[in-house]
Each structure stands twice: as structure tokens, then as C-alpha cells.
Design a protein around this motif. Structure first.
Motif, PDB file in Angstrom:
ATOM      1  N   TYR A 172       1.010  -1.039  -0.101  1.00 39.26           N
ATOM      2  CA  TYR A 172       0.111  -0.084   0.035  1.00 39.26           C
ATOM      3  C   TYR A 172       0.874   1.310  -0.028  1.00 39.26           C
ATOM      4  CZ  TYR A 172       0.810   0.343   5.141  1.00 39.26           C
ATOM      5  OH  TYR A 172       1.392   0.650   6.303  1.00 39.26           O
ATOM      6  N   LYS A 173       2.284   1.169   0.349  1.00 39.16           N
ATOM      7  CA  LYS A 173       2.911   2.234   0.468  1.00 39.16           C
ATOM      8  C   LYS A 173       3.174   2.762  -1.007  1.00 39.16           C
ATOM      9  CE  LYS A 173       3.725   2.727   4.919  1.00 39.16           C
ATOM     10  NZ  LYS A 173       3.498   3.827   5.612  1.00 39.16           N
ATOM     11  N   ARG A 179       0.746  11.201  -7.382  1.00 42.04           N
ATOM     12  CA  ARG A 179       0.756  12.647  -7.118  1.00 42.04           C
ATOM     13  C   ARG A 179      -0.261  13.121  -6.297  1.00 42.04           C
ATOM     14  NH1 ARG A 179      -0.664  16.167 -12.427  1.00 42.04           N
ATOM     15  NH2 ARG A 179      -2.162  15.068 -13.225  1.00 42.04           N
ATOM     16  N   TYR A 180      -1.465  12.382  -6.448  1.00 46.32           N
ATOM     17  CA  TYR A 180      -2.644  12.716  -5.697  1.00 46.32           C
ATOM     18  C   TYR A 180      -2.401  11.946  -4.194  1.00 46.32           C
ATOM     19  CZ  TYR A 180      -4.647  14.142 -10.129  1.00 46.32           C
ATOM     20  OH  TYR A 180      -4.646  14.545 -11.232  1.00 46.32           O
ATOM     21  N   PHE A 181      -1.912  10.800  -4.300  1.00 45.85           N
ATOM     22  CA  PHE A 181      -2.095  10.096  -2.752  1.00 45.85           C
ATOM     23  C   PHE A 181      -0.574  10.292  -2.153  1.00 45.85           C
ATOM     24  CE2 PHE A 181      -4.787   7.329  -5.456  1.00 45.85           C
ATOM     25  CZ  PHE A 181      -5.867   7.747  -4.646  1.00 45.85           C
ATOM     26  N   CYS A 193      -1.713  10.731   1.610  1.00 47.19           N
ATOM     27  CA  CYS A 193      -1.427   9.752   2.305  1.00 47.19           C
ATOM     28  C   CYS A 193      -2.626   8.668   2.236  1.00 47.19           C
ATOM     29  CB  CYS A 193      -1.153  10.095   3.746  1.00 47.19           C
ATOM     30  SG  CYS A 193       0.384  11.202   3.849  1.00 47.19           S
ATOM     31  N   ALA A 194      -3.468   8.752   1.319  1.00 51.32           N
ATOM     32  CA  ALA A 194      -4.554   7.899   1.027  1.00 51.32           C
ATOM     33  C   ALA A 194      -4.283   6.828   0.351  1.00 51.32           C
ATOM     34  CB  ALA A 194      -5.938   8.564   0.746  1.00 51.32           C
ATOM     35  N   TYR A 217      -8.612   6.752   3.504  1.00 56.69           N
ATOM     36  CA  TYR A 217      -7.852   8.049   3.756  1.00 56.69           C
ATOM     37  C   TYR A 217      -7.003   7.777   5.068  1.00 56.69           C
ATOM     38  CZ  TYR A 217     -10.618  10.995   0.664  1.00 56.69           C
ATOM     39  OH  TYR A 217     -11.146  11.671  -0.416  1.00 56.69           O
ATOM     40  N   GLY A 218      -5.772   8.273   4.681  1.00 56.40           N
ATOM     41  CA  GLY A 218      -4.621   8.373   5.871  1.00 56.40           C
ATOM     42  C   GLY A 218      -4.208   6.902   6.143  1.00 56.40           C
TER      43      GLY A 218
END
Length: 285
Positions: A172-173, A179-181, A193-194, A217-218
Motif C-alpha cells: 500500500y505504500k 501525485r494525488y496520494f 497519504c490515502a 484516507y490516511g
């Protein structure tokens, strides 16, 4: 007179098996029609994509991630191959039959070479695929360019059905490459960070009738133990290998062997028919 009549009967006798001829004809006619259908769908999909985006192909990855273009290429190839076998058998044309057999033989050799390469250099293949998907797929997810809408849908489908998130060992990292996450301080996106909602263990955790698109999210700010409670953390390459090894390895192997045997059988029958036609022609001389 009797000898002349016998000679004419011998020359008029056909050495081409009608059963073999029509087996090759109808089997290739089927693939001819299938190829035409795939080609038509591909042309329509490509036209619609170009009409909506007004942008052409700018790189090789635009091709492999575009379902419309893939259908055009695959459909055209199947259509041409089916045409060679179909018309070659119908018209008893040895040139078309030989070209058909040679192309099938080349495809078979390429398949064998590909399987051997993947087996011998499996670690390198896995590394190359992982790096390519990270740089060309992860980074283009949610891109404003409508050409990549199909790519987004494919990624979501894979993550939902294989219970995975991201690509490689970082799992998931990996979404921090988008660029959005990404989790950098300079990222102004509300998705910072989502991870995509398709990573979530349960997408409808708020309402059974609706997908909670904010369930990831997060997630990148959490350690793997905490994140596992809400999202899938394993990368999709590892998840796919586990799925194939645990459940589908024998089925996939059986399918590959079956396809290879069909190709060898088709080459064998085509060569027999071409030989019969040549034998027939030699008796007309």
C-alpha cells in the motif's frame, strides 16, 4: 482405349481429403469471424477514446494500457491468420497454407521461449514488471487524461478481486508514488497519504448500499498492523503469484499445454493438407 480411360480416371481422382479440408476451413472461419468482431470493437473503442480525449498515442505504455488499441491489434492479427487458413483451405492454395503454418510455428516458438525466459529469469521478470507498473500504472491512476480511465478501472478491479493494494513488496505504500496520494508536505491534495477505495477490506463499511470512497484516507500514515484493519496491504504482484500458486497453477499449466497441443495439431493438419494439394497438382502435370 481402356488404358486411356484408366489414365484419365487416375488423373481425375482427388488426393485431397475433403474431411481435412473442411475441418481446417470451418475452424479458421470461426477465428476469422471472432477476429473481425474483436477488431470492430477495438476500432469503435479507439474512436470513442479519441473523440473524448482528442489525444493520440504518445508512448508504448499508452498502447498496452489502452483496451481499444489492444483489441485492434489482437483482432487484426486473428482476422489475418484466420483468413490465411480459411482461404488457403477453401481454394487449396499451398502458399497461404504454408504461410499459415509458418506463422503458427513462430507463435509456438515465441511462447516456448517466453515461458523458458520467465522461468529462468523469474526474479528479473518480476522486478521489471513491478518497476514498470509502479512508474507507468500507479503514477497515472486518477490522471485527468481520459485515456487512462480504462487503466483506473483495471487497477480497481485487480485490487478488489485479488485483495491487494499497490504493486510490489511495499504494498500500500506504493501509492505514495502517485501525485494525488503521496505523503510529501508539499502535496495539497485532499487524498494525501490515502489509498484508493479499492484497497479497502470493506468498501461499504458505512452504508451497505454505497461505496465509502474515503475508507482508505490516511492509510499510508499507519503502520502495517494498524492499516491491515481497514485495507489490504499486500502488493498485487505477490497476491497474484500466491493466487496462481495456491489455486490455479495446475489449471493454468493445463490450459497452456492444451493451447500448445492445439497449435501443434493445427500445424500438423495444415502441412498434411498442403502436401495433399501438392501431390494432386503433381499428378496433373
Amino acid at each position: 482405349m481402356a488404358g486411356g480411360s484408366a489414365g484419365r480416371r487416375q488423373n481425375d481422382e482427388s488426393y485431397v481429403s475433403p474431411v481435412l479440408k473442411w475441418i481446417i476451413f470451418f475452424s479458421n472461419f470461426f477465428f476469422w469471424v471472432v477476429g473481425l468482431g474483436i477488431l470492430g470493437i477495438g476500432i469503435w473503442a479507439t474512436y470513442e477514446t479519441q473523440r473524448l480525449t482528442h489525444k493520440g498515442v504518445s508512448s508504448f505504455f499508452d498502447v498496452i494500457f489502452d483496451i481499444g488499441i489492444i483489441c485492434v491489434v489482437l483482432g487484426a492479427f486473428i482476422f489475418i491468420l484466420g483468413f490465411l487458413g480459411c482461404i488457403g483451405a477453401l481454394r487449396e492454395n499451398t502458399l497461404l497454407l504454408k504461410i499459415f503454418a509458418i506463422i503458427l510455428g513462430l507463435i509456438f516458438l515465441l511462447e516456448v521461449a517466453f515461458v523458458i525466459y520467465c522461468f529462468v529469469f523469474s526474479n528479473q521478470v518480476k522486478k521489471d514488471i513491478t518497476n514498470t507498473l509502479k512508474t507507468e500504472a500507479i503514477t497515472r491512476y486518477r490522471d485527468e487524461d481520459k485515456r487512462y480511465l480504462d487503466l483506473k478501472n483495471i487497477i480497481d478491479w485487480i485490487q478488489e478481486n485479488f485483495d491487494c493494494c499497490g504493486v510490489g513488496e511495499d504494498g500500500y505504500k506504493d501509492w505514495s508514488l502517485n501525485r494525488y496520494f503521496n505523503c510529501t508536505k508539499s502535496n495539497p491534495s485532499h487524498l494525501k497519504c490515502a489509498v484508493p477505495y479499492s484497497c479497502c477490506v470493506k468498501e461499504n463499511n458505512v452504508d451497505a448500499d454505497f461505496i465509502n470512497t474515503q475508507c482508505g484516507y490516511g492509510a499510508q500514515e499507519q503502520d502495517i498492523i494498524q492499516a491491515t484493519k481497514s485495507i489490504h496491504t499486500q502488493g498485487c504482484i505477490g497476491a497474484f503469484i500466491k493466487w496462481a500458486t495456491d489455486e490455479k497453477l495446475y489449471i493454468a499449466g493445463g490450459v497452456l499445454i492444451g493451447v500448445a497441443l492445439l497449435q501443434i495439431f493445427a500445424i500438423f493438419l495444415t502441412r498434411i493438407l498442403a502436401g495433399q494439394v501438392e501431390d494432386q497438382k503433381s499428378r496433373w502435370v
